[in-house]
Design an enzyme around this catalytic site. Structure first.
Site, mmCIF file in Angstrom:
data_model
loop_
_atom_site.group_PDB
_atom_site.id
_atom_site.type_symbol
_atom_site.label_atom_id
_atom_site.label_comp_id
_atom_site.label_asym_id
_atom_site.label_seq_id
_atom_site.Cartn_x
_atom_site.Cartn_y
_atom_site.Cartn_z
ATOM 1 N N PHE A 56 0.889 -1.149 0.000
ATOM 2 C CA PHE A 56 0.000 0.000 0.000
ATOM 3 C C PHE A 56 0.938 1.213 0.000
ATOM 4 C CE2 PHE A 56 -2.978 -3.014 2.516
ATOM 5 C CZ PHE A 56 -3.262 -3.702 1.351
ATOM 6 N N ASN A 88 8.535 -0.192 1.434
ATOM 7 C CA ASN A 88 9.200 0.578 0.361
ATOM 8 C C ASN A 88 8.311 1.706 -0.138
ATOM 9 O OD1 ASN A 88 7.479 -1.426 -0.734
ATOM 10 N ND2 ASN A 88 8.463 -1.271 -2.731
ATOM 11 N N HIS A 223 8.435 -13.845 -3.115
ATOM 12 C CA HIS A 223 8.222 -14.121 -4.545
ATOM 13 C C HIS A 223 9.312 -14.957 -5.231
ATOM 14 C CE1 HIS A 223 10.630 -10.530 -4.458
ATOM 15 N NE2 HIS A 223 9.603 -9.706 -4.367
ATOM 16 N N ASP A 289 2.048 -10.042 -3.500
ATOM 17 C CA ASP A 289 2.952 -8.970 -3.937
ATOM 18 C C ASP A 289 2.162 -7.866 -4.646
ATOM 19 O OD1 ASP A 289 5.171 -7.446 -4.283
ATOM 20 O OD2 ASP A 289 6.108 -8.714 -5.800
HETATM 21 O O1 DOR Z 1 7.302 -5.686 -8.961
HETATM 22 C C1 DOR Z 1 7.554 -5.196 -7.875
HETATM 23 N N1 DOR Z 1 6.866 -4.150 -7.407
HETATM 24 N N2 DOR Z 1 8.547 -5.706 -7.147
HETATM 25 C C2 DOR Z 1 8.996 -5.095 -6.041
HETATM 26 O O2 DOR Z 1 9.960 -5.540 -5.486
HETATM 27 C C3 DOR Z 1 8.359 -3.859 -5.546
HETATM 28 C C4 DOR Z 1 7.004 -3.730 -6.058
HETATM 29 C C5 DOR Z 1 6.455 -2.354 -5.844
HETATM 30 O O3 DOR Z 1 6.517 -1.870 -4.703
HETATM 31 O O4 DOR Z 1 5.951 -1.729 -6.780
HETATM 32 ZN ZN ZN Z 2 6.874 -6.758 -3.233
#
Ligand code: DOR
Ligand code: ZN
Length: 454
Positions: A56, A88, A223, A289
């Site tokens: 989110f 992140n 993943h 994910d």
């Molecule tokens: O595909 C991804 N999207 N892999 C990641 O490691 C981060 C994620 C994202 O936060 O958009």
């Molecule tokens: Zn992720």
């Protein structure tokens, strides 16, 4: 109590599930006494899912950008009763102050329970973060919101610091030293993306992790895309997850940037072998994910588009449709989507057993629908699984109270921020302060190991 069919004693049978005033399952059996009996007929009663990997975007949420409100609402519709939110974000959750702020902002806005992970970036910060976080995320490679990742020589001290806390450490395992420049600027789609962040990068990262991980570390590899890596982690006895996109989709010509994810989709043989491992119970956890980049962002040229796709609302419905088609066994799915995630996170849920929270789904396996983005609840406005068959839960209960009924959200947005029973400082009510305390089940302040014993 709920009366219906459930997987008990190795088969689907008609049972009653007793639910106590405190929101826990009190009994499982036939002819239970109790006043309110809700008969769901031929529908199946399942524990709700727990998604150990979602993104989110607090605090940058906007009209098209995921907030904890919209993210947890999708989870509720998709049969997910608790979601792990990754760190992140912008700014990334690297300090206690940011983590506390995220927790504070989430109160009163959650359709289901939320678990907050902190980014593992500085060993010295780990003890304080561990008193607030539900777990840690370690990024070994650059990805959305993480650039640069910690230097390789920092990994071992970070893992050591985290191992003392007991908290799970989810790792994004790609070794950037194995990345290759993309041909033609990277505009060649998923085949080129797979070549740019190749299987060797994932293999090398996981090999390194298995060498660096101190004993006692609650490691969880996020993943996993490769059957060989899944086998290696299983032999090493380590937890890992696979995502629906890596199980159900593969790299191939013609796919646009909506199919761009990190780690990349792999070519068909790897994807189908990973699926075979999943359906035979050799992939412990399935996690979405969920990375909800907007349709506009994903319409950019491949090289310029962000990586990731939404999934928290569609993961379980897609897989429930596989159960109906007999390509997946129900107990395998429940173990991977509910029971093992709950045990990784030390939460007393994920099984139909007395003492667990009555976080339940009612699923009518005849009610197959076609996924359409317009019918989903995602601000990002798209799905990679357009027109795929799906089965959405008709009812979803959190602590015995309906939050979805007749396929509509009817809850009070009173999900809680929860932490593992074994988390440092979790002896007191481990949820956020305030009104939620009245809802506190035996759950989050239960002693270590409580969920395994129940
Ligand atoms: O595909 C991804 N999207 N892999 C990641 O490691 C981060 C994620 C994202 O936060 O958009
Ligand atoms: Zn992720």
């Amino acid at each position: 109590m709920l009366a219906g069919r459930a997987w008990v004693g190795g088969r689907l049978q008609t049972v009653e599930v007793g639910v106590g005033e405190d929101g826990t399952i009190t009994a499982l059996g036939k002819d239970l006494t109790g006043d309110r009996r809700h008969d769901v007929g031929q529908s199946v009663i399942l524990p709700s899912g727990l998604d150990v990997h979602a993104h989110f975007r607090e605090p940058t949420a906007g009209e098209r950008v995921e907030s904890v409100d919209t993210g947890t609402l999708q989870a509720a519709y998709g049969g997910i009763g608790a979601v792990v939110d990754m760190p992140n974000t912008d700014p990334p959750i690297t300090t206690v102050e940011r983590l506390e702020e995220k927790r504070r902002r989430a109160q009163g806005r959650l359709a289901v329970d939320l678990l907050l992970y902190a980014a593992l970036t500085v060993p010295e910060r780990v003890p304080a973060l561990a008193r607030v976080a539900a777990g840690f995320k370690l990024y070994l490679s650059p990805t959305t919101g993480i650039d640069p990742p910690p230097r390789p020589e920092r990994i071992r001290p970070l893992l050591s610091a985290a191992s003392v806390t007991q908290l799970p450490v989810a790792v994004h395992a790609e070794d950037p030293r194995r990345f290759r420049p993309t041909a033609g600027g990277g505009d060649d789609g998923t085949v080129a993306w797979n070549a740019a962040r190749p299987p060797e990068a994932e293999e090398a990262a996981v090999d390194g992790l298995l060498m660096d991980a101190p004993p006692g570390l609650r490691l969880h590899v996020a993943h996993v895309t490769l059957p060989a890596v899944a086998d290696r982690l299983r032999r090493a006895g380590q937890s890992f997850e696979a995502s629906p996109q890596h199980l159900l989709l593969s790299a191939g010509p013609g796919a646009d940037a909506r199919w761009k994810v990190n780690p990349p989709l792999r070519p068909p043989p790897a994807a189908s072998e990973l699926w075979q491992r999943f359906r035979s119970g050799r992939v412990p956890i399935v996690a979405s994910d969920h990375a909800p980049h907007s349709a506009e962002e994903k319409a950019r040229p491949f090289a310029a588009a962000p990586s990731g796709m939404p999934g928290v609302e569609t993961m379980l419905p897609l897989l429930l449709a596989r159960v109906r088609e007999s390509s997946l066994d129900l107990p395998v799915l429940v173990a991977a989507a509910a029971d093992r995630p709950a045990r990784l996170l030390g939460l007393p849920q994920g099984r139909l057993v007395p003492g667990h929270r009555a976080n339940l789904l009612v699923v009518d396996f005849r009610a197959v629908t076609q996924l359409r983005a317009a019918r989903l609840h995602a601000p990002c406005g798209w799905t990679a699984f357009d027109r795929w068959p799906a089965i959405f839960p008709a009812e979803h209960y959190l602590d015995g109270r309906a939050i979805v009924s007749g396929g509509e959200y009817v809850g009070a947005h009173d999900g809680r921020v929860v932490r593992p029973a074994f988390a440092p400082g979790a002896a007191r009510p481990a949820t956020v302060e305030g009104s939620e305390a009245s809802r506190a089940g035996p759950g989050d302040d239960a002693p270590p190991g409580a969920s395994a014993r129940r």
